[in-house]
Design a protein around this motif. Structure first.
Motif, mmCIF file in Angstrom:
data_model
loop_
_atom_site.group_PDB
_atom_site.id
_atom_site.type_symbol
_atom_site.label_atom_id
_atom_site.label_comp_id
_atom_site.label_asym_id
_atom_site.label_seq_id
_atom_site.Cartn_x
_atom_site.Cartn_y
_atom_site.Cartn_z
ATOM 1 N N GLY A 178 -26.584 -16.413 11.660
ATOM 2 C CA GLY A 178 -26.629 -15.040 11.208
ATOM 3 C C GLY A 178 -25.280 -14.362 11.343
ATOM 4 O O GLY A 178 -24.390 -14.827 12.063
ATOM 5 N N SER A 179 -25.126 -13.252 10.668
ATOM 6 C CA SER A 179 -23.849 -12.537 10.657
ATOM 7 C C SER A 179 -23.402 -12.114 12.055
ATOM 8 O O SER A 179 -22.221 -12.232 12.406
ATOM 9 C CB SER A 179 -23.959 -11.301 9.762
ATOM 10 N N ASP A 180 -24.336 -11.634 12.864
ATOM 11 C CA ASP A 180 -23.966 -11.186 14.208
ATOM 12 C C ASP A 180 -23.437 -12.334 15.050
ATOM 13 O O ASP A 180 -22.461 -12.180 15.805
ATOM 14 C CB ASP A 180 -25.163 -10.541 14.908
ATOM 15 N N LEU A 185 -18.557 -15.466 17.359
ATOM 16 C CA LEU A 185 -17.674 -16.630 17.457
ATOM 17 C C LEU A 185 -16.213 -16.252 17.270
ATOM 18 O O LEU A 185 -15.319 -17.026 17.630
ATOM 19 C CB LEU A 185 -18.061 -17.678 16.412
ATOM 20 N N LEU A 186 -15.968 -15.078 16.694
ATOM 21 C CA LEU A 186 -14.602 -14.622 16.441
ATOM 22 C C LEU A 186 -14.155 -13.597 17.471
ATOM 23 O O LEU A 186 -13.429 -12.646 17.171
ATOM 24 C CB LEU A 186 -14.493 -14.043 15.028
ATOM 25 N N SER A 199 -13.710 -20.882 4.811
ATOM 26 C CA SER A 199 -12.864 -19.696 4.954
ATOM 27 C C SER A 199 -13.409 -18.530 4.132
ATOM 28 O O SER A 199 -13.283 -17.364 4.520
ATOM 29 C CB SER A 199 -11.426 -20.015 4.532
ATOM 30 N N VAL A 200 -14.027 -18.845 3.002
ATOM 31 C CA VAL A 200 -14.666 -17.814 2.184
ATOM 32 C C VAL A 200 -16.002 -17.416 2.789
ATOM 33 O O VAL A 200 -16.334 -16.221 2.897
ATOM 34 C CB VAL A 200 -14.867 -18.311 0.739
ATOM 35 N N LEU A 201 -16.776 -18.411 3.230
ATOM 36 C CA LEU A 201 -18.095 -18.149 3.802
ATOM 37 C C LEU A 201 -18.005 -17.284 5.053
ATOM 38 O O LEU A 201 -18.839 -16.389 5.273
ATOM 39 C CB LEU A 201 -18.802 -19.462 4.113
ATOM 40 N N LYS A 205 -19.997 -13.886 5.720
ATOM 41 C CA LYS A 205 -20.920 -13.749 6.851
ATOM 42 C C LYS A 205 -20.560 -12.563 7.745
ATOM 43 O O LYS A 205 -21.449 -11.860 8.247
ATOM 44 C CB LYS A 205 -20.922 -15.042 7.673
ATOM 45 N N THR A 206 -19.275 -12.365 7.974
ATOM 46 C CA THR A 206 -18.856 -11.294 8.883
ATOM 47 C C THR A 206 -18.716 -9.948 8.184
ATOM 48 O O THR A 206 -18.810 -8.899 8.827
ATOM 49 C CB THR A 206 -17.498 -11.635 9.525
ATOM 50 N N GLY A 207 -18.464 -9.989 6.872
ATOM 51 C CA GLY A 207 -18.165 -8.750 6.160
ATOM 52 C C GLY A 207 -16.743 -8.286 6.399
ATOM 53 O O GLY A 207 -16.376 -7.154 6.039
ATOM 54 N N TRP A 208 -15.914 -9.150 6.987
ATOM 55 C CA TRP A 208 -14.518 -8.824 7.274
ATOM 56 C C TRP A 208 -13.608 -9.467 6.239
ATOM 57 O O TRP A 208 -13.878 -10.553 5.739
ATOM 58 C CB TRP A 208 -14.118 -9.311 8.661
#
Length: 327
Positions: A178-180, A185-186, A199-201, A205-208
């Motif tokens: 999930g996005s959260d 992880l970052l 790198s695109v995914l 996922k993060t919206g960043w």
């Protein structure tokens, strides 16, 4: 440099069916399928992302600490890893589940039917990093590679709490998290490893944006297959490193793991990012040319010769003192 590699440890059972799956399927009866294939080949390989990375680091003399969960059937695999310089004493052994396993059959058209059994990998979420750090006398880097997703998040949080530098390598688990969790992880990793698709995914996922992610990571390493590697850092121009061309490809599985092992070994030796990418690409090519992700032989002379041929004399000279111990 003391490196702990967390993540999957698995075995692959790969079979070859000489016919075509399509010829065995009966049109109009696909809602009730009961098929059996007589296969001609069975190839059992040791694998798992963490085990592959740790194996590469071990072969390069780093002596990594492997952290993951396996079943009681791990004994032979454990001996192999120990013989190749990997510390396996922090591996959790399940009392009820088998080691993760991938079973796959490939037909004459390269269609595949496969199943992945996570098994003991689900118990990786019970493993804490503090005991590993204590046993190792400290850790300089923790690699958080594909694993049970709960374990990946736990290890990331522990690194932050314990002040341990870490490398985020979510790989194929990105698609299932999930996005959260992906954002967790970052949490300011020293390194982020992805391929071009990931790198695109990871941005989706993060919206960043790419720049927002670069603001959270130390070094973002993106592997691009035959197009080489791009290394990005906030505020600096990206560094592009060409791939080392293979002499024919036998099996691509594990090439990315080998790159990570070579890259991290070189950084552990104190070499710069470009030299690290050179060694990573060279190891990836070695695996591309080998059956299985853990080649038992590593010829330092041949490796340096190919690095010299692709990247020049200076690149080979920079790595030569560290590879000399390989013989």
């Amino acid at each position: 440099m003391r490196i702990a590699v967390t993540g999957s440890i698995a075995t692959d059972h790969l079979m070859v069916f000489p016919g075509r799956f399509a010829e065995q399927l009966i049109e109009g009866s696909l809602d009730k399928v009961s098929l059996s294939f007589l296969v001609e080949e069975l190839d059992i390989r040791r694998g798992g992302v963490a085990a592959n990375i740790a194996f590469g680091l071990g072969r390069l003399g780093i002596g990594p600490y492997l952290v993951g969960a396996v079943g009681a059937d791990f004994a032979d695999y454990q001996i192999w890893l120990k013989e190749n310089g990997v510390d396996t004493d922090s591996v959790h052994i399940s009392t009820s589940l088998h080691t993760a396993r991938f079973v796959c059959t490939t037909d004459a058209d390269n269609n595949q039917i496969g199943s992945f059994y996570p098994g003991a990998m689900s118990e990786a979420r019970t493993i804490g990093l503090a005991p590993v750090r204590e046993r190792a006398g400290g850790l300089d880097l923790v690699v958080v590679s594909p694993n049970d997703p709960v374990a990946m998040v736990r290890h990331t949080r522990e690194c932050t709490a314990l002040g341990l530098p870490f490398a985020a390598d979510p790989s194929q688990q990105l698609a299932f998290m999930g996005s959260d969790d992906v954002r967790e992880l970052l949490a300011h990793p020293a390194y982020l490893f992805t391929n071009e698709y990931e790198s695109v995914l990871i941005q989706e996922k993060t919206g960043w944006t790419e720049q927002q992610i670069l603001g959270r990571v130390g070094t973002w390493v993106t592997t691009r297959g035959a197009d080489g590697v791009q290394i990005a850092r906030a505020g600096l121009l990206p560094l592009d490193v060409a791939a080392l061309p293979p002499n024919g490809t036998v099996e691509p599985t594990g090439a990315g793991d080998a790159f990570r092992a070579g890259f991290l070994a070189a950084t552990a030796w104190g070499l710069d990012l470009e030299n690290a990418a050179h060694l990573g690409c060279a190891l990836a090519t070695t695996v591309l040319e080998t059956k299985g992700p853990q080649p038992p032989e590593l010829d330092a002379g041949a490796l340096l010769g190919r690095i010299r041929g692709t990247y020049g004399d200076a690149a080979a000279a920079g790595l030569a003192p560290y590879l000399a111990a390989l013989g």
